[in-house]
Design an enzyme around this catalytic site. Sequence first.
Site, PDB file in Angstrom:
ATOM      1  N   PHE A 312       0.784  -1.205   0.035  1.00  0.00           N
ATOM      2  CA  PHE A 312      -0.083   0.061  -0.161  1.00  0.00           C
ATOM      3  C   PHE A 312       0.873   1.201  -0.047  1.00  0.00           C
ATOM      4  CE2 PHE A 312      -1.847  -3.396   2.423  1.00  0.00           C
ATOM      5  CZ  PHE A 312      -3.228  -3.250   2.100  1.00  0.00           C
ATOM      6  N   ASP A 313       0.131   2.142  -0.704  1.00  0.00           N
ATOM      7  CA  ASP A 313       0.867   3.781  -0.326  1.00  0.00           C
ATOM      8  C   ASP A 313      -0.023   4.203   1.009  1.00  0.00           C
ATOM      9  OD1 ASP A 313       1.518   6.384  -0.598  1.00  0.00           O
ATOM     10  OD2 ASP A 313      -0.095   6.779  -1.775  1.00  0.00           O
TER      11      ASP A 313
END
Length: 634
Positions: A312-313
């Site tokens: 994930f960002d």
Amino acid sequence: MMKLQQFLTKYTNHITAITGGLIVLGFATKFLLHSLTGYQVILAIASIIAVIPIAVRAWSALINRVFSIELLVSIAVIGAFVIGEFDESAIVTFLFLFGSYLESKTLQKTRTAIKGLTEMAPTTATLVTADGTTTVDIDDVDVDDVVLVKTGNQVPVDGVVVDGSGYLNEASITGESRQISKQLDDQVFSGTMVENGYLKVRATQVGDDTTFAKIIDLVEEAQDTKSKAEKFIDRFAQYYTPAVLVLALLVFIFSRDFRLAITVLVLGCPGALVIGAPVSNVAGIGNGAKRGILIKGGEVIDRFAKIDTLMFDKTGTLTQGKTTVTSFKAYTDNAQLLPLAAAIEQTSDHPLGQAIVTYAAQHATTTATPTLTDTETVKGQGIWATVANQKVILGNQKLLTAQQITLTATQQADLKQMQQAGQSTVILAIDQQVQAIFGIADAIRPAVKTALAALKAQGIKHLVMLTGDNELTADAVATELGIDEVHANLLPAEKVTYVKKQQAAGHIVAFVGDGINDSPSIAQADIGIAMGSGTDVAIDTSDVVLMQSSFPALVHAHGLAQKTVLNTRENIFIAIATVVFLLIGLIFGYIYMASGMFVHEASILVVIFNAMRLIKFQTKYDRKIPTPVKSVTA
């Protein structure tokens, strides 16, 4: 030939009905009037009428060097005529046509989500002109035109509200039917419905460039994109039909039983096997489309179901991206600090920068706007600018280190305190001296923690967060959400490196980002997932687009991919089991031509109905989420 095909296609259902009626009449003649001759004549006529559309399709396929199922049936009917089994030929052709009719009807239901989307596409717009308003075709609206949208009408373009206010139903974009308030300068999308109020919208995207048009195109393309199972079955079918013809010939040569050879042709039709995988993918993609989840094809579904690592960002992905300045430390009484920071950040669309702009507008003691003579964005680090011959830097610690700017002990203590509180920090320096530090908080998206737990329960083994933010802030978010691994202070290119490392270790990786700064990582991952509400890059770059930008949608998408792959396998098993059953029945003598065709057509319907269960599929997590209640407006 073309006109004949068109005619037969148009009236195939009528031909099916006539054939069925003649079969009933034939049996009535045999058992009520005791006329065997009349029975045979009527069923022969029924066979001829029914085989015409089948034979025409077989010939059309042969011209294109394709050995189709229709070819097997046509040869079988000719063989039945040779041995005088008119009842067999009539029943076989009727069941084949009736089965095709039921297939088309049930398959239409699997495409209802796409049909519904297409029907929601606006066709006209009310254009605002100097003389008032006029209704024009949607194709006549240009970028920067202003359109009027009243209560009960659809927004015809992507654009920005320039006048009015109202509540919009954005179900066609996000899959959520709740009403969203829209005011001046808010963005709106084509295909959404004004439930209450009125809006004047300046067009920024029109026609095929609108988000809604792209959604329709993508979902339609996705339904035509084949999975690995489909590609294998297509190759298999190319050789299977000729093999059945050869097998029937060998059966006749060695057994001298013409009836048995013809029965082999009927039983050899691979209908359930050919249709099993495509119908599952169509139903699965349709389920996602109804929920604002765009899955780009069967191959994506295959890969997505096998994902074991989710990366994930942080900003705009795990968090809402709606950041606000919660701490501000100034080390000088310069009243120009906030206007200066705002002027520089107005050149950026980064969420942290926009938070500073908003904070400055609310707290600045002067309205004077500094003049920037030069600016440069350093990707993943910040911005520097020249103002009144002074070099101004606004960014993270990495940018300050690169510019050889140091913090005092007091400044370092303030910075650490903000970071330990889970705040992102932006440092303002003028001529190599730190002047202020902004502490910016970004709320975590609703239901992220429970959604990540649900993803692990569905088989995701490893959760990794990659962020350009500082380590303390990243660790605070990761600890709260139960994320396994964190890497902070990363540039976009460095995120790609971490994705490659996971892939090199043998993991199948999905990367979830906002579809803009993270597009390199989205492209590199085995599955790229965009949590962007309809941005061009999100739609174009990723394999899966979550229009709601929500983690519950991510859980549903992953569960749907797994269920679709399982459903495909179930259909393939049903098809193969049917063939085995028919062959055993043929060997032991309890399956004949008509009964074999009946079982064959029944197996096709079974796989279709099995696939249709995907249309209403929900994960265990979906069933725990309360259904959102629509807003009530005056």
